[in-house]
Design a protein around this motif. Structure first.
Motif, PDB file in Angstrom:
ATOM      1  N   ALA A   1      11.718  -2.538  -8.878  1.00 36.87           N
ATOM      2  CA  ALA A   1      12.330  -1.683  -7.860  1.00 36.87           C
ATOM      3  C   ALA A   1      13.732  -1.252  -8.264  1.00 36.87           C
ATOM      4  O   ALA A   1      14.103  -0.098  -8.104  1.00 36.87           O
ATOM      5  CB  ALA A   1      12.372  -2.408  -6.510  1.00 36.87           C
ATOM      6  N   SER A   2      14.524  -2.185  -8.811  1.00 32.64           N
ATOM      7  CA  SER A   2      15.933  -1.875  -9.025  1.00 32.64           C
ATOM      8  C   SER A   2      16.199  -1.199 -10.361  1.00 32.64           C
ATOM      9  O   SER A   2      17.219  -0.544 -10.524  1.00 32.64           O
ATOM     10  CB  SER A   2      16.765  -3.156  -8.916  1.00 32.64           C
ATOM     11  OG  SER A   2      16.411  -4.036  -9.957  1.00 32.64           O
TER      12      SER A   2
ATOM     13  N   LEU B   1      13.873  -3.596   4.888  1.00 31.73           N
ATOM     14  CA  LEU B   1      14.259  -3.586   3.476  1.00 31.73           C
ATOM     15  C   LEU B   1      13.236  -4.322   2.611  1.00 31.73           C
ATOM     16  O   LEU B   1      12.976  -3.936   1.472  1.00 31.73           O
ATOM     17  CB  LEU B   1      15.641  -4.216   3.293  1.00 31.73           C
ATOM     18  CG  LEU B   1      16.796  -3.327   3.733  1.00 31.73           C
ATOM     19  CD1 LEU B   1      18.110  -4.057   3.564  1.00 31.73           C
ATOM     20  CD2 LEU B   1      16.826  -2.021   2.931  1.00 31.73           C
ATOM     21  N   TYR B   2      12.642  -5.372   3.162  1.00 28.15           N
ATOM     22  CA  TYR B   2      11.614  -6.121   2.433  1.00 28.15           C
ATOM     23  C   TYR B   2      10.440  -5.185   2.139  1.00 28.15           C
ATOM     24  O   TYR B   2       9.952  -5.083   1.011  1.00 28.15           O
ATOM     25  CB  TYR B   2      11.142  -7.308   3.281  1.00 28.15           C
ATOM     26  CG  TYR B   2      10.575  -8.475   2.513  1.00 28.15           C
ATOM     27  CD1 TYR B   2       9.700  -8.284   1.448  1.00 28.15           C
ATOM     28  CD2 TYR B   2      10.910  -9.793   2.850  1.00 28.15           C
ATOM     29  CE1 TYR B   2       9.177  -9.362   0.754  1.00 28.15           C
ATOM     30  CE2 TYR B   2      10.398 -10.868   2.160  1.00 28.15           C
ATOM     31  CZ  TYR B   2       9.531 -10.651   1.116  1.00 28.15           C
ATOM     32  OH  TYR B   2       9.012 -11.712   0.426  1.00 28.15           O
ATOM     33  N   THR B   3       9.997  -4.462   3.162  1.00 34.79           N
ATOM     34  CA  THR B   3       8.890  -3.525   2.990  1.00 34.79           C
ATOM     35  C   THR B   3       9.241  -2.458   1.957  1.00 34.79           C
ATOM     36  O   THR B   3       8.454  -2.159   1.053  1.00 34.79           O
ATOM     37  CB  THR B   3       8.546  -2.841   4.329  1.00 34.79           C
ATOM     38  OG1 THR B   3       8.433  -3.843   5.333  1.00 34.79           O
ATOM     39  CG2 THR B   3       7.260  -2.057   4.241  1.00 34.79           C
ATOM     40  N   LEU B   4      10.453  -1.906   2.072  1.00 30.16           N
ATOM     41  CA  LEU B   4      10.878  -0.855   1.142  1.00 30.16           C
ATOM     42  C   LEU B   4      10.924  -1.390  -0.295  1.00 30.16           C
ATOM     43  O   LEU B   4      10.492  -0.716  -1.230  1.00 30.16           O
ATOM     44  CB  LEU B   4      12.251  -0.316   1.571  1.00 30.16           C
ATOM     45  CG  LEU B   4      12.784   0.893   0.807  1.00 30.16           C
ATOM     46  CD1 LEU B   4      11.822   2.068   0.917  1.00 30.16           C
ATOM     47  CD2 LEU B   4      14.160   1.300   1.318  1.00 30.16           C
ATOM     48  N   SER B   5      11.421  -2.623  -0.459  1.00 28.29           N
ATOM     49  CA  SER B   5      11.483  -3.206  -1.811  1.00 28.29           C
ATOM     50  C   SER B   5      10.091  -3.351  -2.399  1.00 28.29           C
ATOM     51  O   SER B   5       9.878  -3.075  -3.581  1.00 28.29           O
ATOM     52  CB  SER B   5      12.146  -4.585  -1.776  1.00 28.29           C
ATOM     53  OG  SER B   5      13.445  -4.479  -1.273  1.00 28.29           O
TER      54      SER B   5
ATOM     55  N   THR C   1       0.833  -1.203   0.000  1.00 29.91           N
ATOM     56  CA  THR C   1       0.000   0.000   0.000  1.00 29.91           C
ATOM     57  C   THR C   1       0.869   1.256   0.000  1.00 29.91           C
ATOM     58  O   THR C   1       0.535   2.239  -0.641  1.00 29.91           O
ATOM     59  CB  THR C   1      -0.923   0.043   1.233  1.00 29.91           C
ATOM     60  OG1 THR C   1      -0.126  -0.141   2.404  1.00 29.91           O
ATOM     61  CG2 THR C   1      -1.978  -1.040   1.184  1.00 29.91           C
ATOM     62  N   GLY C   2       2.006   1.208   0.714  1.00 31.85           N
ATOM     63  CA  GLY C   2       2.870   2.385   0.835  1.00 31.85           C
ATOM     64  C   GLY C   2       3.432   2.835  -0.504  1.00 31.85           C
ATOM     65  O   GLY C   2       3.783   4.002  -0.677  1.00 31.85           O
ATOM     66  N   GLY C   3       3.513   1.908  -1.469  1.00 31.90           N
ATOM     67  CA  GLY C   3       4.008   2.271  -2.793  1.00 31.90           C
ATOM     68  C   GLY C   3       3.150   3.332  -3.468  1.00 31.90           C
ATOM     69  O   GLY C   3       3.642   4.111  -4.287  1.00 31.90           O
ATOM     70  N   TYR C   4       1.874   3.397  -3.100  1.00 32.77           N
ATOM     71  CA  TYR C   4       0.992   4.381  -3.734  1.00 32.77           C
ATOM     72  C   TYR C   4       1.317   5.802  -3.301  1.00 32.77           C
ATOM     73  O   TYR C   4       1.056   6.751  -4.045  1.00 32.77           O
ATOM     74  CB  TYR C   4      -0.480   4.025  -3.480  1.00 32.77           C
ATOM     75  CG  TYR C   4      -0.903   2.927  -4.430  1.00 32.77           C
ATOM     76  CD1 TYR C   4      -1.440   3.242  -5.668  1.00 32.77           C
ATOM     77  CD2 TYR C   4      -0.662   1.602  -4.139  1.00 32.77           C
ATOM     78  CE1 TYR C   4      -1.751   2.256  -6.573  1.00 32.77           C
ATOM     79  CE2 TYR C   4      -0.958   0.605  -5.033  1.00 32.77           C
ATOM     80  CZ  TYR C   4      -1.505   0.934  -6.253  1.00 32.77           C
ATOM     81  OH  TYR C   4      -1.780  -0.047  -7.153  1.00 32.77           O
TER      82      TYR C   4
END
Lengths: 591, 88
Positions: A479-480, A248-252, A81-84
């Motif tokens: 992501a990368s 880092l998992y969440t951020l990815s 959800t944070g990606g939005y």
């Protein structure tokens, strides 16, 4: 009416609706095929984006994942959800202002480089194809489980439906069907959740029920922790993974979400830049309805299953459920092979506990238990069997079948559109045959769409061994490589063609090597360089969590290389200045 | 009246500042409250689990929502303030 007939009627009605929409929303130009003529209302686009984004995995598997991982699964809730937030603030409005049709097109134009465009096309196609295989599998599974037809027949039926509305209507047809599919899937998800929440906590909102008291006054989560630890499982609300890895998992997942092309192109369909900003908010509203319900579904289903199998005190004979007295839903799902019981100690009762916990296994042995007898409890059951566990009427079960299909079909169509537009618009029109007319390009887009559906179907029938690993790959790639290239294209004028290509290749390369290192080169079994265990991971970072590191490498390499090489030409700098302000966005259709 | 280029620069600066503030909140509620600071926040009980658990599974998502709408609303105001909004 029996369940079988009812399911056929509900699923059939939803399919008739999708086909009706397809006939109504036929695309007449490339502008309509790629971007629905840029005439979609921001709320409608938000709803379509939510269906586009929420796949078979979100609908069927996520609650089960939460049920068994407990607190640690919060990373999926926040990450997806944070990606939005990133999309709304860093990408969507600017890419809408740029006013073209595909993600690689922006990268190619901004970095004045065909190489950059082709690298972006390759990332897009690999990420999208791997992702679409999972959806096709989901369609086949949903058909075979609920309608009791062959997996192949189900898959062909799904391909046929997508073929009709995606080839015919392009983005326009896909958008309106996705809106209908969202309504089907959200009803199918929330109705059983509301009833289960009412039964367990008396609160009709699952979001509140999760933090409410149960019948005897004990809070639900306290009771769940107690129940699962009594059976030797780890505490539900406890953290078990390393904190750095979880972060880092969440951020990815967040960066990957913001960089997935099939989500980004949805924001090309709204009329204005300010619509793109609001539309991302609306998308998250519609996604959040499911994503805030999922943790409640997971926790409540876990409690229900444990309480059903272990109705009395742990360790006593009568505490374990007699196999003969198991409820009807248990029998139904045994038939599908998703629940499997094996009477290891021959006492005719079910002992469901964590036999991998050495301390608890010792205690269990003293009680005459000879290993966990629920040899298989498939995670997907948590959502699929929910209506039966809650004793809901048959039409709700039929609705869940239609909902699972809607989730898989809507995501598949969005992915197929991203693939076909990058083939017809970026490769054909952009690189190989720039002289083709609009009519020819539209035809090429339709052929590419048909080809992509065929390919996805082929992989659905013959799933490559790596099918289970695709999520890591798709998010890692997005992501990368894609997200950093897009963000720097808008926020850093100094990054030039050489820097962008070097950055993308470095981010992509490092992420791929890290994933392959632990999962085998190209996911071929036996070629792993090291066992995929937390002790071997670099600083405890899981392969799925490496996308964020890859993105950081991309940013650093691109900026350093760009500094050492020539500044981007004047007209590119002006282009960047132009996309930063909303004024002058082309609201009309076409180029 | 400022030069168009200066207006563009000032607008962009205001935008960057707004994005930065929003992203700080975004990071604090998810990575902070939900993950790293959870042991601290869990002192406060929310329905049998801690406040940190609530942020990880519910609260952060609600804050994300508020952030996007706040940002969109503020940006539209900035567009008008610097006169760079789209033509009607």
């Amino acid at each position: 009416m029996d369940l079988q007939t009812l399911t056929y009627i509900v699923v059939g009605a939803s399919f008739a609706l999708y086909i009706g929409i397809a006939i109504w929303a036929r695309a007449g130009s490339t502008g309509e095929f790629y971007a629905a003529g840029r005439g979609i209302h921001p709320v409608a686009n938000g709803m379509a984006t939510a269906a586009d984004w929420m796949s078979a995995a979100s609908f069927i598997s996520m609650a089960g994942l939460i049920a068994f991982r407990g607190y640690d699964a919060s990373i999926f809730l926040m990450g997806w959800t944070g990606g939005y937030v990133l999309l709304a603030m860093l990408l969507a409005p600017y890419l809408r202002k740029f006013g073209k049709f595909t993600v690689p097109e922006f990268i190619g134009d901004r970095y004045y480089s065909q190489t950059a465009r082709i690298v972006a096309v390759i990332c897009l196609i690999v990420a999208s194809i791997t992702y679409v295989i999972g959806q096709m599998k989901g369609v086949g599974v949903a058909f075979s489980r609920f309608l009791e037809v062959d997996f192949e027949t189900g898959l062909f039926a799904g391909m046929g439906i997508v073929f009709i509305y995606a080839v015919w209507g392009g983005m326009k047809g896909v958008t309106y069907t996705q809106i209908a599919q969202y309504c089907v899937l959200i009803l199918a998800y929330t109705i059983p959740a509301i009833f289960i929440s009412l039964q367990l906590t008396g609160n009709p909102f699952p979001q509140l029920g999760l933090f409410s008291g149960t019948e005897d006054g004990t809070p639900l989560l306290v009771k769940l922790d107690q129940t699962v630890t009594d059976l030797g499982f780890k505490q539900y609300t406890a953290q078990s993974g390393g904190t750095l890895n979880l972060v880092l998992y969440t951020l990815s997942l967040m960066i990957g979400t913001a960089g997935l092309p099939h989500v980004i192109i949805r924001f090309f369909t709204v009329p204005k830049v300010r619509d793109a900003r609001f539309s991302a908010g609306w998308a998250l509203v519609f996604i959040a309805i499911l994503y805030t319900t999922a943790p409640a579904v997971g926790a409540m289903a876990r409690l229900n299953i444990a309480d059903t199998i272990q109705p009395g005190e742990v360790g006593t004979v009568e505490g374990s459920l007699a196999y003969e007295e198991r409820p009807q839903w248990f029998k139904n799902w045994e038939k599908t092979g998703l629940l499997v019981f094996e009477d290891k100690n021959g006492d005719g009762r079910i002992q469901y506990y964590n036999d991998k916990n050495p301390e608890f296994a010792q205690k269990a042995e003293a009680w005459g238990w000879q290993g966990n007898e629920m040899v298989k409890v498939d995670r997907d059951i948590m959502v699929l069997a929910n209506p039966e566990i809650a004793n809901l009427p048959n039409w709700v079960i039929a609705l869940v079948a239609a909902g699972g299909l809607a989730a898989a079909l809507s995501t598949a169509a969005g992915l197929l559109l991203a693939i076909s537009s990058s083939i017809s618009h970026d490769l054909l029109k952009g690189v190989f045959m720039p002289k083709i007319t609009e009519r020819q390009e539209l035809m090429a887009a339709r052929i590419a769409m048909a080809g992509a559906i065929g390919l996805a179907g082929y992989f659905g029938l013959n799933p490559p061994g790596f099918a289970a690993q695709v999520v890591a790959l798709a998010f890692g790639l997005a992501a990368s490589s894609i997200f950093p290239a897009l963000m720097m294209g808008i926020f850093n004028k100094r990054v030039n063609n050489v820097g962008a290509v070097a950055g993308m290749l470095a981010g992509l390369g490092s992420t791929l090597v890290y994933i392959f290192w632990f999962k085998g080169w190209f996911f071929v079994k036996g070629t792993e360089m090291m066992a995929n265990t937390p002790d071997n991971w670099l600083f405890g970072i899981a392969p799925e969590a490496f996308g964020a590191v890859g993105a950081a490498i991309n940013f650093i390499v691109a900026i350093v290389v760009a500094k050492a090489t020539q500044e981007p030409p004047e007209h590119i700098q002006r282009l960047v200045e132009d996309i930063r302000i909303p004024k002058g966005a082309g609201a009309a259709t076409g180029h | 009246m400022a030069e168009p280029q200066d207006t563009g620069k000032a607008y962009w600066k205001a935008n960057i500042r707004l994005v930065a503030y929003c992203l700080v909140v975004w990071a604090v509620v998810s990575y902070g409250f939900g993950l790293v600071l959870r042991p601290v926040l869990d002192v406060i009980d929310v329905g049998g689990a801690g406040l940190g658990f609530w942020f990880a599974q519910q609260g952060s998502i609600y804050v994300f929502l508020i952030l996007i709408f706040f940002y969109a609303y503020r940006m539209n105001a900035l567009d008008r303030q610097f006169d760079v909004q789209e033509d009607e």
